[in-house]
Motif scaffolding. Sequence first.
Motif: not given
Lengths: 183, 183
Positions: A96, A99-100, B31-33, B35, B37-38, B40-41
């Motif tokens: 995590e 990635a974030r 957002f979750a799956s 990239s 990912k920055t 929020s989901d």
Amino acid sequence: MSFQKIPSLGYALLGLLQPKPASGYDLRKIFASTSMKTYSDSPGAIYPALRRLEEQGLIRGAIEEGSGLRRRQIFRLSPKGLTELKHWIVRPVSREDVARNQAELMLRFAFSEPVVGAAASLQLLKSFEAALTPYVQALHEEAQGLKSAAPLSGRLAFEAGLRGTECLLQWTRFAIATYEKEK
Amino acid sequence: MSFQKIPSLGYALLGLLQPKPASGYDLRKIFASTSMKTYSDSPGAIYPALRRLEEQGLIRGAIEEGSGLRRRQIFRLSPKGLTELKHWIVRPVSREDVARNQAELMLRFAFSEPVVGAAASLQLLKSFEAALTPYVQALHEEAQGLKSAAPLSGRLAFEAGLRGTECLLQWTRFAIATYEKEK
DNA sequence: TATGACATGTAATCTGTTACATGATTAG
DNA sequence: CTAATCATGTAACAGATTACATGTCATA
């Protein structure tokens, strides 16, 4: 102990106060002038953050006496604050995070050497490498799935992210080599 | 017009809704799956953000009829929303943006081609290059000032930032070349 | 004596996080 | 029947942004 959640800015402040006590204004100038521009230099962020850290006993402020200037409060890291900083730096590196929260990982590494020593800095780099390698792999695979579906600008933007991550991995290996040469 | 300030997440949602209407849940999955990912989901971020955009008239939600599933609200971009998205994408690129909001700049570029066309995408890339070139220069100069003063981990972390920015500049040139070949 | 740098703070507002709550449908 | 997935939401809270307010000291 320490169930308090400390936001990224809090750790940035702890890390900056570790080598040298400073006032809120000093810290703001650091955020404003150096390349730590990812953090806000606004007083509305920094002064309340300092107060919270003080309430948690992680730093201690002392009003500077003597000089004719307006009162200037100098903050220094407490032993508890140093412990908290150490824990944050050596925290396990999750996928995590890679990635974030790349910026936060880099901040942890930046502060690491004086706080936890060169051996632990090297360990941290190795866990970066361990987390980044599969992540780069996953991004490559995601790129395959994206091919030709999305507009060119979208694919190029993805490529930018991929290149950035590969670049970071290369840097990690370079940094590991640098630390290993030191020994 | 449009004195409303829209946060980064709002633009991400507008950009995703532009090619294809979607529900809040669809957007969360993106957002979750992927990239992205920055962002929020979490439902607590996305559903309120969608409601705000709807209140501003930038998107419109319609409850899906027919299927036996639980009500599903499908949002689509309104003409006003498309205008807002265009303005955001072609906004001048400040030096601030390059130092602080690289992710947002890249998002603007990612969405650009279908929204403002290939010529404007190329323009955007050129303004990235124009802003990045002096910034890389400035970082190099800052690196000189840092030399040997700070601990090794600090210097290496700075080097990581510098390399990352250089990498981005190289990508920008590659992307410009790609767009110019297209013509 | 007026400006600008030093130095600290507060209040309103907005947004995001976390955690919880709800309910329908499908697969085992 | 039960778990998982689909799908949407709310409420409490923390933190950041913005803008404002205040006051000192040096210098031009």
